[in-house]
Design an enzyme around this catalytic site. Structure first.
Site, mmCIF file in Angstrom:
data_model
loop_
_atom_site.group_PDB
_atom_site.id
_atom_site.type_symbol
_atom_site.label_atom_id
_atom_site.label_comp_id
_atom_site.label_asym_id
_atom_site.label_seq_id
_atom_site.Cartn_x
_atom_site.Cartn_y
_atom_site.Cartn_z
ATOM 1 N N LYS A 25 -32.399 43.019 -6.388
ATOM 2 C CA LYS A 25 -31.608 42.141 -7.262
ATOM 3 C C LYS A 25 -31.338 42.782 -8.622
ATOM 4 O O LYS A 25 -32.063 43.658 -9.074
ATOM 5 C CB LYS A 25 -32.294 40.783 -7.397
ATOM 6 C CG LYS A 25 -32.079 39.933 -6.147
ATOM 7 C CD LYS A 25 -32.549 38.527 -6.297
ATOM 8 C CE LYS A 25 -32.243 37.759 -4.992
ATOM 9 N NZ LYS A 25 -32.919 36.489 -4.920
ATOM 10 N N ARG A 34 -39.101 38.303 0.818
ATOM 11 C CA ARG A 34 -37.829 38.401 1.549
ATOM 12 C C ARG A 34 -37.164 39.705 1.115
ATOM 13 O O ARG A 34 -36.771 39.847 -0.045
ATOM 14 C CB ARG A 34 -36.970 37.178 1.177
ATOM 15 C CG ARG A 34 -35.633 37.109 1.887
ATOM 16 C CD ARG A 34 -34.876 35.862 1.442
ATOM 17 N NE ARG A 34 -33.562 35.824 2.064
ATOM 18 C CZ ARG A 34 -32.506 36.490 1.616
ATOM 19 N NH1 ARG A 34 -32.590 37.238 0.540
ATOM 20 N NH2 ARG A 34 -31.342 36.407 2.247
HETATM 21 N N1 PMM Z 1 -31.851 35.271 -2.299
HETATM 22 C C1 PMM Z 1 -30.665 35.431 -1.682
HETATM 23 C C2 PMM Z 1 -30.375 34.709 -0.504
HETATM 24 N N2 PMM Z 1 -31.276 33.889 0.043
HETATM 25 N N3 PMM Z 1 -33.406 32.880 0.005
HETATM 26 C C3 PMM Z 1 -34.589 32.707 -0.585
HETATM 27 N N4 PMM Z 1 -35.492 31.854 -0.051
HETATM 28 N N5 PMM Z 1 -34.924 33.347 -1.740
HETATM 29 C C4 PMM Z 1 -34.064 34.225 -2.360
HETATM 30 O O1 PMM Z 1 -34.410 34.762 -3.424
HETATM 31 C C5 PMM Z 1 -32.781 34.427 -1.760
HETATM 32 C C6 PMM Z 1 -32.482 33.724 -0.553
HETATM 33 C C7 PMM Z 1 -29.648 36.365 -2.262
HETATM 34 O O2 PMM Z 1 -29.912 37.677 -1.901
HETATM 35 P P1 PMM Z 1 -29.189 38.459 -0.677
HETATM 36 O O3 PMM Z 1 -27.723 38.446 -0.975
HETATM 37 O O4 PMM Z 1 -29.797 39.823 -0.699
HETATM 38 O O5 PMM Z 1 -29.494 37.779 0.615
#
Ligand code: PMM
Length: 284
Positions: free
Chosen positions: A207, A256
């Protein structure tokens, strides 16, 4: 031991891996690779939540995620579905998902708490204030740790009132969602306290807030000091692994991540270190 949740974005536009696993076959192959690299849960999403992203239709979202969820569940993998829509959550659990990962903590779709209460699944309630097009306008806090905790606690109240049992709920501070870069660090610094009370999931992988921390001041080029460009998503991988290491030490339930192997290895090192420390303590 901290669990690795591998990110599988079946989207054309996610900030780090958008467009790479855009077809069902490519997405399923990537899910299997993530599992081989140590992911214990595969998080399948069909809607990008990067700042400024527009929403996709429910039909499009389901067409992207449901075949992938079904195929991975059929392979015996634990799957979570990254969705803010109750209808998609329900269809995904029916297709074999074990976890509903709702970045809005039930705020985007008022039916979500009731639907989840009737499903046999865990539920990730993430801290969230608004959809991607508006989230950066709502990034002010007096005390970010207290406000995020309070806002999440009120989501838990709503979930419990709808009939979702506490053991089913996993909390996530929502790094980068309605948060300027500096707001994410106090949340991470406080995470051991949260992890003592509940299952906590952390999504820091690649991020933007990591870029600010690792950004060199200047680079020298052709004998001149120039401002360094901000590290691109893939250049944030080592910083991500450092966060995973600290999360494992703080006792968080899951991370994650895009790179499951790096997270798996970091967690294994923390665990081995901690076991050696315990053996020393009990021998002393
Ligand atoms: N961040 C993204 C998408 N889904 N879900 C959870 N539980 N926590 C997060 O921090 C989160 C998420 C955005 O990141 P991506 O685009 O890399 O999926």
């Amino acid at each position: 031991m901290t669990l690795v949740m591998g990110i599988l974005n079946v989207t054309p536009d996610s900030f780090s891996d958008g467009g790479r696993w855009n077809t069902t076959d490519a997405a399923v192959a990537q899910g299997l690779d993530l599992a081989r690299d140590g992911a214990r849960v595969i998080d399948v999403g069909g809607e990008s939540t990067r700042p400024g992203a527009d929403r996709v239709s429910i039909e499009e979202e389901q067409a992207r995620v449901l075949p992938v969820v079904a195929a991975l569940a059929q392979e015996g993998l634990a799957v979570s579905v990254d969705t803010m829509r109750a209808e998609t959550a329900k269809a995904a659990v029916e297709a074999g998902a074990a976890i509903v990962n709702d970045v809005s903590g039930g705020l985007a779709d008022p039916l979500m708490p009731h639907v989840v209460a009737d499903l046999d699944c865990d539920y990730v309630a993430m801290h969230w204030r608004a959809h991607s097009t508006r989230m950066d306008a709502l990034d002010r806090y007096h005390d970010v740790v207290a406000e995020v905790r309070d806002e999440l606690a009120s989501r838990v109240d709503v979930l419990q009132a709808a009939g979702v049992s506490t053991e089913r709920i996993i909390l996530d501070p929502g790094l980068g969602f309605s948060k300027v870069a500096e707001s994410n660090w106090p949340l991470l610094a406080d995470i051991a306290g949260w992890a003592g009370d509940a299952r906590v999931l952390i999504g820091a992988s690649r991020k933007r807030f990591l870029a600010a921390a690792i950004q060199p001041d200047e680079i020298e080029r052709f004998g001149e000091d120039l401002p360094a460009p901000p590290p691109a998503p893939l250049e944030r991988e080592h910083a991500t692994t450092a966060i995973t290491t600290l999360c494992a030490r703080a006792g968080v339930w899951g991370v994650r991540v895009h790179n499951a192997r790096a997270a798996h290895d970091a967690i294994a090192v923390v665990s081995t270190w901690q076991n050696a420390a315990k053996a020393q303590d009990s021998g002393a």
